[in-house]
Design an enzyme around this catalytic site. Structure first.
Site, PDB file in Angstrom:
ATOM      1  N   ARG A   1      20.683  30.600  -6.189  1.00 37.38           N
ATOM      2  CA  ARG A   1      20.201  31.347  -7.354  1.00 37.38           C
ATOM      3  C   ARG A   1      20.901  32.696  -7.525  1.00 37.38           C
ATOM      4  NH1 ARG A   1      13.940  31.359  -8.505  1.00 37.38           N
ATOM      5  NH2 ARG A   1      14.874  31.806 -10.543  1.00 37.38           N
TER       6      ARG A   1
ATOM      7  N   HIS B   1       5.748  33.246  -3.803  1.00 37.01           N
ATOM      8  CA  HIS B   1       5.931  34.430  -4.647  1.00 37.01           C
ATOM      9  C   HIS B   1       4.564  35.018  -4.976  1.00 37.01           C
ATOM     10  CE1 HIS B   1      10.137  33.501  -6.564  1.00 37.01           C
ATOM     11  NE2 HIS B   1      10.255  34.386  -5.591  1.00 37.01           N
TER      12      HIS B   1
ATOM     13  N   ARG C   1      10.132  35.610   0.235  1.00 39.07           N
ATOM     14  CA  ARG C   1      11.338  35.836  -0.548  1.00 39.07           C
ATOM     15  C   ARG C   1      11.794  37.301  -0.535  1.00 39.07           C
ATOM     16  NH1 ARG C   1      12.517  31.701  -4.225  1.00 39.07           N
ATOM     17  NH2 ARG C   1      11.950  29.712  -3.283  1.00 39.07           N
TER      18      ARG C   1
ATOM     19  N   CYS D   1       6.429  32.202 -14.250  1.00 34.49           N
ATOM     20  CA  CYS D   1       7.805  32.089 -13.771  1.00 34.49           C
ATOM     21  C   CYS D   1       8.809  31.995 -14.916  1.00 34.49           C
ATOM     22  CB  CYS D   1       7.944  30.861 -12.872  1.00 34.49           C
ATOM     23  SG  CYS D   1       7.210  31.047 -11.245  1.00 34.49           S
TER      24      CYS D   1
END
Length: 261
Positions: free
Chosen positions: A82, A160, A131, A254
């Site tokens: 990503r 998250h 993360r 998201c």
């Protein structure tokens, strides 16, 4: 928002991703358009970021940066798959009147940051554990000039912050307590004694991965129980089908990067 024109699940970087189940690209795009139209119909301006080939998770636009008061703290992704998404988001903000800061520390934008402008003079809640590096919280505080409260995530299913907690308006939140460490649970209970509490079924339905304008709370159609909870708290739930995008480990929040000029 960024349309899922290249969306696939070709690698697994969270527990929700299953590379053995094929994605329906047409359905993913249809559901994305429905969410965009829903937000527009509610009176919100939607800016569209062009998708890039080879970046299937770019549809999860919330992860690309975090903005407060016209200042933008950029993302630095943990997984190499990503990493290039951050550049696309940087170019978007460079085209506007934003003050952009490149991060030194790993963070995944609004995936792990939430802002409540009416709470304690303007408060940022920040997640870590899977993360985002804790050092990014201090860096964000310096860039954005707002106090940051660090919250430790302990359940890999909720990797998250935006899978375990959401702002309902400028001062109120909803969250799933067991996604957080005991100490972080105590912090949240002290700061937000009137929070809407979610259970595990809500969290697994991605019910906390929502977007709220303080009146309308946009959730996926799997999150009907949470819809009733926010209705009881005085908000109007608006449900949108996003089943295909859940395959990548995300839902309404998201897919939406909130812009705070």
């Amino acid at each position: 928002m960024c349309p899922p024109e290249h969306f696939t699940v070709e690698y697994a970087i969270n527990p929700w991703m299953d590379t053995t189940v094929p994605v329906d690209p047409a359905l993913a795009l249809k559901q994305w358009h429905l969410l965009r139209d829903t937000l527009s119909d509610l009176g919100h301006a939607v800016h569209v970021l062009d998708p890039a080939p080879g970046l299937p998770d770019m549809v999860y636009a919330a992860n690309g940066a975090f903005s407060v008061d016209g200042k933008v703290y950029g993302a630095r992704f943990r997984h190499p798959q990503r990493a290039a998404e951050a550049d696309a988001h940087r170019l978007f903000y460079a085209g506007g009147s934003w003050t952009y800061a490149d991060p030194l520390h790993i963070n995944e934008g609004e995936g792990d940051f939430a802002y409540l402008p009416g709470a304690y003079g303007g408060l940022i809640l920040a997640g870590y554990g899977f993360r985002t590096d804790p050092a990014a919280h201090a860096e964000a505080q310096e860039v954005l000039g707002r106090p940051v409260v660090s919250l430790r995530l302990v359940d890999p299913a909720f990797y998250h912050l935006d899978t375990a907690l959401a702002a309902l308006d400028d001062r109120h939140i909803t969250y799933y307590p067991e996604a957080f460490s005991p100490a972080s649970q105590r912090v949240l209970a002290q700061l937000f004694p009137d929070a809407v509490i979610a259970d595990r079924a809500d969290a697994e339905a991605f019910a906390l991965n929502l977007v709220s304008d303080g009146h309308h709370v946009v959730l996926n159609t799997e999150a009907m129980a949470m819809g009733e909870k926010v209705r009881a708290a005085g908000y109007t739930p608006v449900h949108v089908e996003l089943s295909e995008l859940k395959r990548g480990g995300g839902s309404v929040k998201c897919v939406v990067a909130e812009l705070r000029p």
